[in-house]
Motif scaffolding. Structure first.
Motif, PDB file in Angstrom:
ATOM      1  N   TYR A 127       0.859  -1.183   0.000  1.00  0.00           N
ATOM      2  CA  TYR A 127       0.000   0.000   0.000  1.00  0.00           C
ATOM      3  C   TYR A 127       0.896   1.235   0.000  1.00  0.00           C
ATOM      4  O   TYR A 127       2.039   1.207   0.474  1.00  0.00           O
ATOM      5  N   SER A 129       2.145   4.892   1.102  1.00  0.00           N
ATOM      6  CA  SER A 129       2.177   5.615   2.373  1.00  0.00           C
ATOM      7  C   SER A 129       3.150   6.779   2.240  1.00  0.00           C
ATOM      8  O   SER A 129       4.361   6.580   2.196  1.00  0.00           O
ATOM      9  N   LYS A 156      -2.276   4.734   3.007  1.00  0.00           N
ATOM     10  CA  LYS A 156      -2.354   5.111   4.421  1.00  0.00           C
ATOM     11  C   LYS A 156      -1.898   6.553   4.580  1.00  0.00           C
ATOM     12  O   LYS A 156      -0.816   6.909   4.162  1.00  0.00           O
ATOM     13  N   ASP A 189      -3.254   6.732  10.090  1.00  0.00           N
ATOM     14  CA  ASP A 189      -2.268   6.452  11.122  1.00  0.00           C
ATOM     15  C   ASP A 189      -2.207   7.631  12.076  1.00  0.00           C
ATOM     16  O   ASP A 189      -1.815   8.740  11.700  1.00  0.00           O
ATOM     17  N   GLU A 216      -4.449   2.951  12.500  1.00  0.00           N
ATOM     18  CA  GLU A 216      -3.136   2.491  12.945  1.00  0.00           C
ATOM     19  C   GLU A 216      -2.650   3.279  14.173  1.00  0.00           C
ATOM     20  O   GLU A 216      -2.761   4.503  14.202  1.00  0.00           O
ATOM     21  N   GLN A 263       1.718  -5.445  13.083  1.00  0.00           N
ATOM     22  CA  GLN A 263       2.766  -4.774  12.326  1.00  0.00           C
ATOM     23  C   GLN A 263       4.131  -5.007  12.966  1.00  0.00           C
ATOM     24  O   GLN A 263       4.246  -5.174  14.185  1.00  0.00           O
ATOM     25  N   SER A 288       1.651  -6.997   8.652  1.00  0.00           N
ATOM     26  CA  SER A 288       1.901  -5.945   7.674  1.00  0.00           C
ATOM     27  C   SER A 288       3.203  -5.249   8.049  1.00  0.00           C
ATOM     28  O   SER A 288       3.231  -4.418   8.960  1.00  0.00           O
ATOM     29  N   ILE A 290       6.259  -2.612   7.989  1.00  0.00           N
ATOM     30  CA  ILE A 290       6.297  -1.188   7.655  1.00  0.00           C
ATOM     31  C   ILE A 290       7.746  -0.725   7.575  1.00  0.00           C
ATOM     32  O   ILE A 290       8.669  -1.338   8.100  1.00  0.00           O
ATOM     33  N   GLU A 312       4.105  -1.733   3.585  1.00  0.00           N
ATOM     34  CA  GLU A 312       4.133  -0.285   3.380  1.00  0.00           C
ATOM     35  C   GLU A 312       5.208   0.086   2.353  1.00  0.00           C
ATOM     36  O   GLU A 312       6.355  -0.316   2.472  1.00  0.00           O
ATOM     37  N   THR A 314       6.782   3.558   0.693  1.00  0.00           N
ATOM     38  CA  THR A 314       6.758   4.985   1.009  1.00  0.00           C
ATOM     39  C   THR A 314       7.354   5.897  -0.046  1.00  0.00           C
ATOM     40  O   THR A 314       6.911   7.024  -0.217  1.00  0.00           O
TER      41      THR A 314
END
Length: 387
Positions: A127, A129, A156, A189, A216, A263, A288, A290, A312, A314
């Motif tokens: 996803y 972020s 996110k 988040d 989150e 996470q 998940s 991150i 995640e 980024t």
């Protein structure tokens, strides 16, 4: 094969935009990436990302050992630093060395790490972020449009200060993602900035205008009872765990049935990610990971996790002097075939070291004095207080 030495290096990532969360942001968008290079008597070197804290002491536990004994070396490092190795920055030092050992192990085997770990597919679903709390509508549109063009259908956002503002931002990103799917997913988040009553009110208000897939870190990371009560009061899933370090820190969350999506932070290393996933899998919970920017090798582990949900993603940029053996496409990461963990360094980085760059007093990770002490759904400006 024996471990003979190490070198500590800093490089930087220029994000090209401000990055941060409700606890502050870095206006320049320039952040540090600490690296460790582990040397062996056979000339194979391993690269690990994480933190430098505690590495001189940790190295005493692994010098002269075979770096391919990853599980045993991980436990030796924990045992050597048992009073502070289960938490905080030293755990990041363990993660950096651990990732370097896995890199060596895969290079010696002549395989990409994802294949060595048992992954079947090189694709890691993800996803988008943006660490985007400081971005305006134009900034959000630019970032999430590009991520949508690369196949991402979930995103996110950072938030938690103003429910109306968050609702507008979430709706904007949802609509951008909706160009490629009929069911875009958006998450929020809050980075541990709320108390329980505030969290309930905030999330219920948000849900009136935009559907959240998960919320989150709504409460403090250790508040198992509060997170359980929140789960019982809201529709979105509760995701947390990235700031938990030693595996035992997850125990209260699991026992209280306080988390829906488990996470783990990439900065804590590959062995940690594997162990957290097994513990969550035993409870039928998805994981998940991150923060792949801080340790991109952990994406390899995601391919081998039976309960992996989304990772995640980024930044489309890479740190200075670093080459990553993956592409960002098809809504995630597409890992390559080079032996090792997929991180290599240019000679310019190996020959020198950039200064350690972080955010200073404005953040990130500088908790506001009023965080968790409000009941409303619109908080005072960051740092505001009585005159």
């Amino acid at each position: 094969m024996k471990i003979t030495g190490y070198r500590l290096i800093n490089t930087t990532l220029d994000w090209g935009r401000p990055v941060g969360d409700v606890n502050g942001f870095i206006t320049s968008g320039l952040t540090a990436l600490p690296l460790v290079v582990v040397e062996t008597d056979e000339g194979i070197e391993g690269i690990g990302c994480g933190m430098h804290d505690g590495i001189p002491q940790l190295f005493e536990a692994v010098e002269g050992e075979d770096p391919r004994a990853t599980a045993s070396l991980y436990d030796r490092m924990i045992a050597r630093m048992f009073k502070n190795g289960h938490g905080g920055a030293v755990f990041g030092g363990i993660g950096a060395l651990d990732s370097a050992f896995w890199d060596i192990k895969a290079k010696e085997a002549g395989q990409p790490l994802w294949r060595l770990l048992g992954g079947r597919s090189r694709h890691v679903p993800g996803y988008a972020s943006g660490l985007d709390i400081a971005l305006d509508s134009d900034g959000l549109t630019e970032y999430y449009s590009e991520m949508s063009d690369r196949g991402f259908t979930a995103a996110k956002l950072k938030g938690g200060r103003d429910v109306s503002h968050d609702a507008e931002r979430l709706a904007l990103v949802r609509d951008l993602l909706g160009r490629a799917t009929d069911e875009p997913l958006v998450m929020l988040d809050a980075n541990e900035s709320w108390n329980l009553p505030q969290a309930v009110r905030y999330i219920q208000r948000l849900q009136e205008s935009v559907e959240l897939a998960w919320i989150e870190e709504p409460l403090r990371r250790w508040d198992a009872q509060g997170l359980r009560r929140l789960r019982d009061s809201i529709a979105p899933a509760v995701a947390t765990g990235e700031n938990l370090t030693g595996l035992e820190q997850y125990r209260n969350l699991f026992d209280a049935q306080a988390v829906d999506i488990v996470q783990s932070s990439a900065v804590w290393g590959i062995t940690h990610a594997l162990r957290v996933a097994v513990a969550a899998h035993a409870r039928d919970l998805p994981v998940s990971p991150i923060g792949m920017t801080s340790n991109p090798a952990v994406a390899n582990a995601a391919t081998a996790l039976p309960n992996h949900l989304l990772t995640e993603v980024t930044s489309l940029r890479v740190p200075t002097g670093v080459r990553l053996d993956y592409e960002i496409a098809d809504g995630g990461l597409v890992l390559g075939d080079e032996p090792g963990g997929g991180v290599s360094l240019d000679a310019s980085v190996l020959d020198g070291s950039a200064p350690y760059v972080w955010g200073g007093e404005s953040g990130p990770h500088v908790r506001d004095s009023r965080a968790g002490l409000e009941l409303g759904v619109r908080l005072p400006p960051r740092g505001a207080g009585p005159e």
